[in-house]
Structures are given as structure tokens and as C-alpha cells.
Design a protein around this motif. Structure first.
Motif, PDB file in Angstrom:
ATOM      1  N   ILE A  44       1.036  -1.221  -0.051  1.00  0.00           N
ATOM      2  CA  ILE A  44      -0.064   0.001  -0.021  1.00  0.00           C
ATOM      3  C   ILE A  44       1.137   1.231  -0.001  1.00  0.00           C
ATOM      4  CG2 ILE A  44      -1.689   1.145   1.331  1.00  0.00           C
ATOM      5  CD1 ILE A  44      -2.876  -1.256   2.346  1.00  0.00           C
ATOM      6  N   SER A  45       0.731   1.979  -0.830  1.00  0.00           N
ATOM      7  CA  SER A  45       1.389   3.401  -0.985  1.00  0.00           C
ATOM      8  C   SER A  45       0.937   4.237   0.086  1.00  0.00           C
ATOM      9  CB  SER A  45       0.999   3.995  -2.327  1.00  0.00           C
ATOM     10  OG  SER A  45       1.790   3.239  -3.498  1.00  0.00           O
ATOM     11  N   VAL A  46       2.087   4.995   0.582  1.00  0.00           N
ATOM     12  CA  VAL A  46       1.866   5.823   1.594  1.00  0.00           C
ATOM     13  C   VAL A  46       2.659   7.289   1.282  1.00  0.00           C
ATOM     14  CG1 VAL A  46       2.307   6.500   4.023  1.00  0.00           C
ATOM     15  CG2 VAL A  46       2.345   4.347   3.171  1.00  0.00           C
ATOM     16  N   VAL A  47       1.615   8.574   1.412  1.00  0.00           N
ATOM     17  CA  VAL A  47       1.779   9.711   1.352  1.00  0.00           C
ATOM     18  C   VAL A  47       2.045  10.419   2.647  1.00  0.00           C
ATOM     19  CG1 VAL A  47       1.130  12.129   0.271  1.00  0.00           C
ATOM     20  CG2 VAL A  47       0.458  10.101  -0.715  1.00  0.00           C
ATOM     21  N   VAL A  48       3.489  10.955   2.923  1.00  0.00           N
ATOM     22  CA  VAL A  48       3.468  11.709   4.114  1.00  0.00           C
ATOM     23  C   VAL A  48       3.434  12.940   4.043  1.00  0.00           C
ATOM     24  CG1 VAL A  48       5.088   9.598   4.706  1.00  0.00           C
ATOM     25  CG2 VAL A  48       6.046  11.658   3.918  1.00  0.00           C
ATOM     26  N   THR A  49       3.183  13.619   5.173  1.00  0.00           N
ATOM     27  CA  THR A  49       3.164  15.124   5.127  1.00  0.00           C
ATOM     28  C   THR A  49       4.029  15.786   5.996  1.00  0.00           C
ATOM     29  OG1 THR A  49       0.744  14.789   4.887  1.00  0.00           O
ATOM     30  CG2 THR A  49       1.554  16.968   5.678  1.00  0.00           C
ATOM     31  N   VAL A  50       4.954  16.787   5.670  1.00  0.00           N
ATOM     32  CA  VAL A  50       5.743  17.662   6.648  1.00  0.00           C
ATOM     33  C   VAL A  50       4.935  18.642   7.332  1.00  0.00           C
ATOM     34  CG1 VAL A  50       7.636  19.398   6.275  1.00  0.00           C
ATOM     35  CG2 VAL A  50       7.627  17.639   4.941  1.00  0.00           C
ATOM     36  N   PRO A  51       4.803  18.638   8.607  1.00  0.00           N
ATOM     37  CA  PRO A  51       3.961  19.518   9.399  1.00  0.00           C
ATOM     38  C   PRO A  51       4.279  21.024   8.951  1.00  0.00           C
ATOM     39  CG  PRO A  51       5.079  18.016  10.913  1.00  0.00           C
ATOM     40  CD  PRO A  51       5.683  17.803   9.788  1.00  0.00           C
ATOM     41  N   LYS A  96       5.367   7.096  -1.227  1.00  0.00           N
ATOM     42  CA  LYS A  96       4.998   7.689  -2.811  1.00  0.00           C
ATOM     43  C   LYS A  96       5.421   9.213  -2.908  1.00  0.00           C
ATOM     44  CE  LYS A  96       2.172   7.106  -6.878  1.00  0.00           C
ATOM     45  NZ  LYS A  96       0.801   6.386  -7.541  1.00  0.00           N
ATOM     46  N   TYR A  97       4.536   9.885  -1.935  1.00  0.00           N
ATOM     47  CA  TYR A  97       4.765  11.315  -2.118  1.00  0.00           C
ATOM     48  C   TYR A  97       5.412  11.937  -0.798  1.00  0.00           C
ATOM     49  CZ  TYR A  97       1.956  10.674  -6.202  1.00  0.00           C
ATOM     50  OH  TYR A  97       1.406  10.449  -7.551  1.00  0.00           O
ATOM     51  N   ILE A  98       6.025  13.021  -0.583  1.00  0.00           N
ATOM     52  CA  ILE A  98       6.129  13.939   0.601  1.00  0.00           C
ATOM     53  C   ILE A  98       5.375  15.072   0.228  1.00  0.00           C
ATOM     54  CG2 ILE A  98       7.791  15.031   1.962  1.00  0.00           C
ATOM     55  CD1 ILE A  98       9.904  13.170   1.418  1.00  0.00           C
ATOM     56  N   SER A  99       4.176  15.304   0.930  1.00  0.00           N
ATOM     57  CA  SER A  99       3.611  16.681   0.842  1.00  0.00           C
ATOM     58  C   SER A  99       4.113  17.763   1.862  1.00  0.00           C
ATOM     59  CB  SER A  99       2.094  16.480   1.159  1.00  0.00           C
ATOM     60  OG  SER A  99       1.444  17.659   1.213  1.00  0.00           O
ATOM     61  N   VAL A 100       4.550  18.624   1.391  1.00  0.00           N
ATOM     62  CA  VAL A 100       5.337  19.520   2.079  1.00  0.00           C
ATOM     63  C   VAL A 100       4.150  20.742   2.651  1.00  0.00           C
ATOM     64  CG1 VAL A 100       7.199  21.547   2.211  1.00  0.00           C
ATOM     65  CG2 VAL A 100       7.509  19.558   0.712  1.00  0.00           C
ATOM     66  N   GLY A 101       3.746  20.316   4.005  1.00  0.00           N
ATOM     67  CA  GLY A 101       2.741  20.975   4.553  1.00  0.00           C
ATOM     68  C   GLY A 101       1.346  20.604   4.099  1.00  0.00           C
ATOM     69  N   ASN A 102       0.479  21.309   4.358  1.00  0.00           N
ATOM     70  CA  ASN A 102      -0.957  21.275   3.874  1.00  0.00           C
ATOM     71  C   ASN A 102      -1.630  22.741   3.741  1.00  0.00           C
ATOM     72  OD1 ASN A 102      -3.359  19.453   3.017  1.00  0.00           O
ATOM     73  ND2 ASN A 102      -4.136  20.019   5.092  1.00  0.00           N
ATOM     74  N   GLU A 103      -2.109  22.976   2.392  1.00  0.00           N
ATOM     75  CA  GLU A 103      -2.725  24.198   2.336  1.00  0.00           C
ATOM     76  C   GLU A 103      -2.163  25.486   3.021  1.00  0.00           C
ATOM     77  OE1 GLU A 103      -6.651  23.109   3.846  1.00  0.00           O
ATOM     78  OE2 GLU A 103      -7.230  22.074   1.799  1.00  0.00           O
ATOM     79  N   ILE A 104      -0.985  25.630   2.658  1.00  0.00           N
ATOM     80  CA  ILE A 104      -0.103  26.467   3.120  1.00  0.00           C
ATOM     81  C   ILE A 104      -0.398  28.080   2.593  1.00  0.00           C
ATOM     82  CG2 ILE A 104       2.169  27.502   3.268  1.00  0.00           C
ATOM     83  CD1 ILE A 104       1.919  25.077   4.617  1.00  0.00           C
ATOM     84  N   LEU A 105      -0.890  28.227   1.328  1.00  0.00           N
ATOM     85  CA  LEU A 105      -1.245  29.531   0.961  1.00  0.00           C
ATOM     86  C   LEU A 105      -2.513  29.779   1.776  1.00  0.00           C
ATOM     87  CD1 LEU A 105       0.623  28.697  -1.192  1.00  0.00           C
ATOM     88  CD2 LEU A 105      -0.720  30.034  -2.824  1.00  0.00           C
ATOM     89  N   LEU A 106      -3.463  29.071   2.105  1.00  0.00           N
ATOM     90  CA  LEU A 106      -4.662  29.358   2.791  1.00  0.00           C
ATOM     91  C   LEU A 106      -4.086  29.755   4.155  1.00  0.00           C
ATOM     92  CD1 LEU A 106      -7.678  29.150   3.100  1.00  0.00           C
ATOM     93  CD2 LEU A 106      -7.509  26.994   3.859  1.00  0.00           C
ATOM     94  N   THR A 107      -3.234  29.475   4.824  1.00  0.00           N
ATOM     95  CA  THR A 107      -2.755  30.225   6.047  1.00  0.00           C
ATOM     96  C   THR A 107      -2.190  31.618   6.194  1.00  0.00           C
ATOM     97  OG1 THR A 107      -0.356  29.681   5.948  1.00  0.00           O
ATOM     98  CG2 THR A 107      -1.663  27.843   6.505  1.00  0.00           C
ATOM     99  N   GLY A 108      -2.077  32.196   4.942  1.00  0.00           N
ATOM    100  CA  GLY A 108      -1.585  33.680   4.998  1.00  0.00           C
ATOM    101  C   GLY A 108      -0.170  33.867   5.573  1.00  0.00           C
ATOM    102  N   ASP A 109       0.176  32.850   5.964  1.00  0.00           N
ATOM    103  CA  ASP A 109       1.504  33.008   6.790  1.00  0.00           C
ATOM    104  C   ASP A 109       2.889  33.113   5.734  1.00  0.00           C
ATOM    105  OD1 ASP A 109       4.231  32.312   7.954  1.00  0.00           O
ATOM    106  OD2 ASP A 109       3.246  31.524   9.844  1.00  0.00           O
ATOM    107  N   ASN A 110       3.512  34.367   5.724  1.00  0.00           N
ATOM    108  CA  ASN A 110       4.182  34.839   4.524  1.00  0.00           C
ATOM    109  C   ASN A 110       5.588  34.259   4.757  1.00  0.00           C
ATOM    110  OD1 ASN A 110       2.584  36.416   2.765  1.00  0.00           O
ATOM    111  ND2 ASN A 110       3.037  38.322   4.334  1.00  0.00           N
TER     112      ASN A 110
END
Length: 451
Positions: A76-83, A114-128
């Protein structure tokens, strides 16, 4: 999971749904595996998915070593996420190499990351600070993987669809990225994806931003009113396709329409503080999402398969916030289904298993034909859509077919419009075709051409 985006005028202009049958065997689908609640241990989850379901990939919101160890050897493939909070540090190359050494190398390739997602919905945070360091972090993690000899793990980041600035004219073909983010942030990210052959990951949630007066359009239900894009003349029968094609149009406008799209999250809650959340609606929505992941495509991307991760695997009872937050899951914590969408092997069911929505019984005479006054251009548009997106066999109107003669746009359109109408339960909405269809009581069959 995405928060409600700003008002989306495009989506309030459209109102449609379509009846879709699932394939007999689901080839592959992914799920988001959240862990907030009294849930079974990861080894039991991995064994359940491998032995009892057709789910072949999971996406997690961290790099939990217990989860990564549990999925070792399962295939089973796994996508991990960088906090999100780790992103600024990973803009430093040395820190990125250390992160890969600590979080990827001990588990790969035994665990099929399979993938490393660098964060999640970063633009939505508005954190420059996070936004400005997002692409440097992605680049550094990719370099660290290559340096370590790992070439089958791709680096991406998941975007909320608040990145799209919807046009007021109701046309998915005119979807564009928000000014300031288009050329300054997203174009360089898309260039990175093209160069590294990694996917652009988006979270298209019709649940956020739909018109409460047009719920059926958001959940693929009838009755609906088909709507045509005024520029492409494509017909949209649901909000999900509009979201996908708006994103594709925005990518294409920047010159990156060739970059692959992965659906990182989408779903519909089975309970919330409003009447549009129900077991039936959630099941119907996700059945149609699964259908679309099996190479059905969209009006602007026909026959294209979208790797898709449904949100989510479990009802996470430990989540704070409104009722909906705890009711996105396909399964309860005891592995019984909240509702059945055909993912269990060997026809297993239980829990909230639901039949497809009831359709009118095929008794009495009702047929759908082209309305007098409809132009040939409109009717040709109906033919094009039904034959490419409506799931209808159009061979009878081709040369040599039983309904080729009389050879006119009107008669050909009437045949395929009626075929679509009959397949979709003979509801009035399935004969609307933007006002160019009409339901009649006289059978229009002629000779060998049977309606």
C-alpha cells in the motif's frame, strides 16, 4: 482539510447532477488516514486495508514512524506530510537532508512511500514566512532524496482551492489563480513539478462554497439543470468537475496544463448541523468520486485518470469543532462501514450500507427529444457531451448504425438525449439540456431505430 473558501460565484451559477454507475471492480483509490480519536492501532489498520478492501494508498498528516512501520511490506502506497511549522527550517539544505535521513530512509523501500507533501494548504494560512519558504523546502527535500539515491519518492504540496479566483461569468474555462499567487508563487511551483515529474496536488471540496439552494449540484444528485460554459460550450452537471476544470484552466493559462493533477482530499460528511449531510448523500458523493477516479475525466480533461484520496478513512471522534469534523469517515473505529461505497472485498457490507437512490420505475411512455427552436449548434453540443461524458453508446447514430438515417443533427440529438434520459431514470431534469430538450408521451422510434 480545507476551510471554507471565499465566495465562489461560478459555483452558485451552476446546478446539476448525474446518475453514474460504479465499475464492477474498483481498480484503485486512496484515503486520508487521520488519527484523532480512539482508533485501532496502525498495524490493525494496515492489515484491514490490505486484506479487506480495495484501497491501495493512504495519505497521512505527519511522518508517524508507527504508521510507516505498520505499512511495511503491504504494498500500500503512503503519502507523508511535513508539518506546516517545519517548512521554514527545511529551506536550509542541511536540515532537509537530516529530515530525509530521519523520516524517509529508515522506512523506504520496505514501506512504499510515494509522495512527501510539504505542509498542507499553506497559501490558505496566509503565513508569509511559510509561503516564501515552501518552494525552497520542496526543492531541498527533492535534492536530499536524489542525493540519498531515492528517486521513486516525489515531493509536492497540497493546495486548498482558495488559490483559484473564480470569474463571475460562470465559466470553468476562465478559471485563474489569484493575482499575486499566480506568477509569484504558483508558476514557480508548477515549473518545479514539470521538471521533477511530480504532481500538482489539490483539495477540491464541493462541500465548502456550494449554494444551499443547489445542493444536488454539489453531490451528483438529480434533479439538475445542465449548464454550458459559454466559451467552450462544455456542459457541467456537477460542481466537482467545475472545480477540476477551473484548476486545469488556471494551470493552462500559466503554460502548465501538462502537469499531472492529484486529488489530495475530497469528501462529504455523513452528519453535520444541516440537512444536506446524511449517510445517503455522503455515500452518493463518494461513489461518484470513485467513479471519476477510474479514468472518467472531466469536460476539459476527458478520459483522464485522477489519483484520488478520499477524506477520510475513519470518523475521527477526537476532532474539535462542528459536528461535520467528526463525520467524514468511510469506516467506524471497529472497521464497520459508515456506509458502503464498494471498497470492501468479496461484497462485504454492513454498517450504513445504502442502495443507490431510487429511480422511477420504467413504466408508461416518456421520451426525451430535441425541442423545436433549439439551434443545430446547441443540439450538436448535446451530442458531443452525451457521447463523450454522458456514458451513452452513440454507435447507432454513426454511419451504418440503426439510427443514422434520417441524417440530421436534430434526429441524432433526439436519439442520444433520449438514451441519456432513459438511463438516468427519466427524470425531467435529465431531459433539460439547458432548455433544449422536452419530454414527450409519443414514442419517436422509427423503423429499426428504437428509442
Amino acid at each position: 482539510m480545507a476551510k471554507a473558501p471565499p465566495s465562489i460565484s461560478l459555483l452558485l451559477l451552476l446546478s446539476a447532477a448525474v446518475f453514474l454507475a460504479l465499475p464492477a471492480v474498483i481498480s484503485a483509490i486512496g484515503v486520508n488516514y487521520g488519527t484523532l480519536g480512539n482508533l485501532p492501532p496502525p498495524n490493525e489498520v494496515a492489515n484491514f486495508l490490505k486484506t479487506q478492501t480495495s484501497i491501495d494508498s493512504v495519505k497521512i498528516f505527519n511522518v508517524d514512524p508507527n504508521i510507516l512501520r505498520a505499512f511495511a511490506g503491504t504494498g500500500i502506497s503512503v503519502v507523508v506530510t511535513v508539518p506546516n511549522g517545519d517548512i521554514p527550517a527545511l529551506a536550509n539544505g542541511r536540515q532537509a537532508r537530516r529530515w530525509v535521513s530521519a523520516n524517509i530512509l529508515p522506512f523506504h523501500p520496505q514501506t512504499k512511500i510515494k509522495y512527501i507533501s510539504v505542509g498542507n494548504e499553506i497559501l490558505l494560512t496566509g503565513d508569509n514566512n511559510m509561503i516564501s519558504n515552501l518552494l525552497p523546502a520542496m526543492r531541498n527535500l527533492n535534492k536530499a532524496l536524489v542525493r540519498a539515491g531515492v528517486r521513486d519518492v516525489k515531493v509536492t504540496t497540497a493546495h486548498s482551492l482558495n488559490i483559484i479566483a473564480y470569474d463571475l461569468n460562470g465559466a470553468p474555462s476562465s478559471g485563474r489563480f489569484r493575482p499575486g499567487w499566480d506568477k509569484g508563487v504558483l508558476a514557480p511551483i508548477l515549473a518545479y513539478h514539470r521538471r521533477t515529474k511530480s504532481p500538482f496536488m489539490i483539495n477540491p471540496y464541493p462541500y465548502f462554497g456550494f449554494d444551499p439552494k443547489n445542493v444536488n449540484f454539489a453531490i451528483f444528485r438529480s434533479p439538475y439543470k445542465a449548464v454550458r460554459d459559454p466559451f467552450t460550450h462544455k456542459i457541467y452537471t456537477n460542481m466537482y468537475d467545475a472545480l477540476m476544470d477551473s484548476t486545469y484552466s488556471a494551470m493552462k493559462a500559466l503554460g502548465y496544463g501538462d502537469v499531472n493533477i492529484v486529488v489530495g482530499e475530497t469528501g462529504w460528511p455523513s452528519a453535520c448541523d444541516a440537512p444536506w449531510c446524511s449517510l445517503e448523500n455522503a455515500a452518493w458523493f463518494n461513489k461518484n468520486i470513485i467513479k471519476r477516479s477510474q479514468r472518467q475525466g472531466t469536460p476539459l480533461m476527458p478520459n483522464r485518470r485522477f489519483e484520488t484520496y478520499i477524506f477520510g478513512l475513519f470518523n475521527e471522534e477526537g476532532k474539535p469543532g462542528p459536528t461535520a469534523e467528526r463525520n467524514w469517515g468511510l469506516f467506524h473505529s471497529d472497521f464497520s462501514p459508515v456506509y458502503d461505497v464498494g471498497l470492501l472485498r468479496n461484497g462485504q457490507g454492513g454498517g450504513g450500507r445504502l442502495p443507490a437512490p431510487a429511480l422511477p420505475a420504467p413504466t408508461g411512455g416518456k421520451w426525451c427529444v430535441a425541442k423545436w427552436g433549439a439551434s443545430d449548434a446547441q443540439l450538436q453540443g448535446n451530442i458531443d457531451w452525451v457521447c463523450s461524458q454522458g456514458g451513452i453508446d452513440c454507435k447507432p447514430i454513426q454511419a451504418g448504425g440503426s439510427c443514422f438515417n434520417p441524417n440530421s443533427v436534430r434526429t441524432h440529438a433526439s436519439f442520444v438525449m433520449n438514451a441519456y434520459f432513459q438511463r438516468n431514470g427519466r427524470t425531467d431534469g435529465s431531459c433539460n439540456f439547458s432548455g433544449t430538450g422536452v419530454v414527450v408521451g409519443n414514442n419517436p422510434s422509427n423503423g429499426a431505430c428504437r428509442y
